[in-house]
Design an enzyme around this catalytic site. Structure first.
Site, PDB file in Angstrom:
ATOM      1  N   LYS A 105       0.856  -1.181   0.000  1.00  0.00           N
ATOM      2  CA  LYS A 105       0.000   0.000   0.000  1.00  0.00           C
ATOM      3  C   LYS A 105       0.889   1.226   0.000  1.00  0.00           C
ATOM      4  CE  LYS A 105      -4.498   0.566   0.679  1.00  0.00           C
ATOM      5  NZ  LYS A 105      -5.386  -0.496   0.239  1.00  0.00           N
TER       6      LYS A 105
HETATM    7  N1  GLU Z   1      -7.263  -0.200  -2.945  1.00  0.00           N
HETATM    8  C1  GLU Z   1      -8.046  -1.372  -3.164  1.00  0.00           C
HETATM    9  C2  GLU Z   1      -8.030  -2.253  -1.942  1.00  0.00           C
HETATM   10  O1  GLU Z   1      -7.830  -1.789  -0.853  1.00  0.00           O
HETATM   11  C3  GLU Z   1      -7.662  -2.093  -4.448  1.00  0.00           C
HETATM   12  C4  GLU Z   1      -6.252  -2.554  -4.515  1.00  0.00           C
HETATM   13  C5  GLU Z   1      -5.852  -3.098  -5.886  1.00  0.00           C
HETATM   14  O2  GLU Z   1      -6.696  -3.236  -6.752  1.00  0.00           O
HETATM   15  O3  GLU Z   1      -4.662  -3.362  -6.025  1.00  0.00           O
HETATM   16  O4  GLU Z   1      -8.288  -3.411  -2.019  1.00  0.00           O
END
Ligand code: GLU
Length: 423
Positions: A105
């Site tokens: 993240k």
């Molecule tokens: N931000 C989204 C999540 O928390 C999607 C992450 C992604 O598609 O890589 O799952």
């Protein structure tokens, strides 16, 4: 009340499952830490000519199962521990839904609604440059998250491609469809939340038809969840966001509310405004929303929203986590002892990363599926995992979060058992 540290909350959830499944100590030790946390300082030329420096992060939590995967969020309160917790949740989410991805993240501490489009672009491109050696289609693949969108993904893809000297759509997911994005990606997280609700209600001998729903958050996840649940016959009666909230006991007209709450220019990078002030409803606070006499409550905003303070007031039987980490560990225990059913974030909101996976495949092979194929693939995978999570919860006599963790940890642990530890 002091704000809980999401990293501590995430570790309590992990440890609870690790204990029950008797996870080997060495794997437990490894999964208790991120592999890498990079902190960057991003100088941005603002419209008034001044240079402002923003703080940014990318945490790569674990890659035992594949390249790191996870969103990038822009948030004024972002900090290091929040990013680490979110990367840990991504790791378990990807493992749970059986994707060949690890977890990551990233984010920038900024309120993007206060930036002009030009400033937002400058910030995004320079942030991408600062983390460029960390990302790539086989290394780490970012995606949208809180207050980032398709336009921001397009800038990341362009910046990466220009610097590398070739076009590389697979470096990021959640792009506009005409730039190598996947059909159905934008709607995927909300669609997945709605599918989770439909399937679990079916498992418990119930149905979505006529159910009353309250939703906290009207960003990408909250708005599409509301839309799909309405299409399934539910009545969304209350919605709140950072600007306020709306309530209509006969059910809100979600299409109309989306038109009201979103700028037309949204797709070009402008970040949304609020549902507050919508004419065909009464106003409602977030505190009131949690206390509503509804069947289903969907927290689809930020971490630490359901706490020891308010968990006891929740009337909804089903709490479905559209957001990541919306429920503190102690609040979770209160909900469970009150007989509530919590569909945990790593399952409930996994539709987004599932379609990100499909987008990444399409970019890699250079062939694009139609929307029906994408949606069918999402649905098939989700239904399989939902049933696995449910049967695991029966097998271990645990709640759905713990059974989701057990399944996810087991997949990662299996990889470690065979891969071993370098050197
Ligand atoms: N931000 C989204 C999540 O928390 C999607 C992450 C992604 O598609 O890589 O799952």
């Amino acid at each position: 009340m002091e704000q809980k540290n999401p990293r501590v909350e995430a570790m309590k959830q992990f440890n609870k499952a690790a204990e029950i499944m008797h996870l080997e100590n060495w794997i437990r030790e490894i999964l208790s830490y991120p592999e890498r946390v990079v902190e960057v300082y991003i100088p941005v030329r603002m419209d008034n000519g001044e240079i402002k420096v923003f703080e940014g992060y990318r945490c790569q939590y674990n890659n035992a199962l594949g390249p790191y995967k996870g969103g990038i969020r822009y948030s004024p309160d972002l900090d290091r521990d929040e990013v680490i917790a979110l990367a840990q949740w991504m790791t378990f989410k990807c493992a749970l839904v059986d994707l060949p991805f690890g977890g990551a993240k990233g984010g920038v501490k900024v309120d993007p609604t206060k930036l002009s489009l030009r400033e937002l672009e400058n910030l995004t491109r320079r942030y991408t440059y600062e983390i460029i050696s960390l990302i790539g289609p086989s290394l780490d693949i970012p995606a949208p998250d809180v207050l980032t969108n398709e336009q921001i993904m397009a800038w990341i893809m362009d910046t990466y491609s220009v610097i590398k000297g070739y076009n590389e759509p697979a470096v990021v997911t959640g792009k506009p469809v005409f730039l190598g994005g996947s059909k159905g990606r934008k709607e995927a997280t909300g669609r997945g939340v709605a599918i989770n609700i439909r399937e679990f209600l079916k498992i418990f001998g119930d149905s979505v038809e006529g159910k009353k729903v309250a939703i906290q958050g009207f960003g990408n996840v909250g708005s599409y969840t509301a839309l799909f649940l309405t299409q399934m016959g539910a009545k969304v009666v209350g919605i709140t966001d950072s600007g306020g909230g709306v309530y209509n006991e006969n059910g809100l007209d979600i299409q109309d509310l989306i038109k009201y709450a979103y700028y037309e220019k949204n797709i070009e990078g402008k970040i949304r405004r609020t549902v507050a002030g919508y004419p065909n409803a009464d106003s409602i606070t977030n505190e009131e929303l949690f206390k509503l006499d509804v069947d289903i409550l969907v927290p689809a905003a930020m971490e630490n929203q359901i706490t020891e303070e308010n968990a006891g007031y929740i009337k909804a039987r089903y709490i479905v986590e559209g957001a990541n980490g919306p429920t503190t560990f102690e609040a979770d225990e209160i909900l469970l002892s009150n007989g509530k059913i919590v569909i945990p974030d790593i399952l409930a909101n996994s539709g987004g990363v599932i379609v990100s996976y499909l987008e990444w495949i399409q970019d890699k092979i250079g062939y694009y599926w139609d929307e029906a194929e994408v949606n069918a693939s999402l649905e098939k995978r989700l239904i399989r995992v939902i049933n696995e999570v449910y049967s695991t919860s029966k097998k271990y006599l645990v709640d759905l979060r713990t059974s989701s963790y057990i399944l996810a940890i087991e997949r990662i642990a299996n990889a470690y058992r065979r891969r071993g530890l370098f050197p």
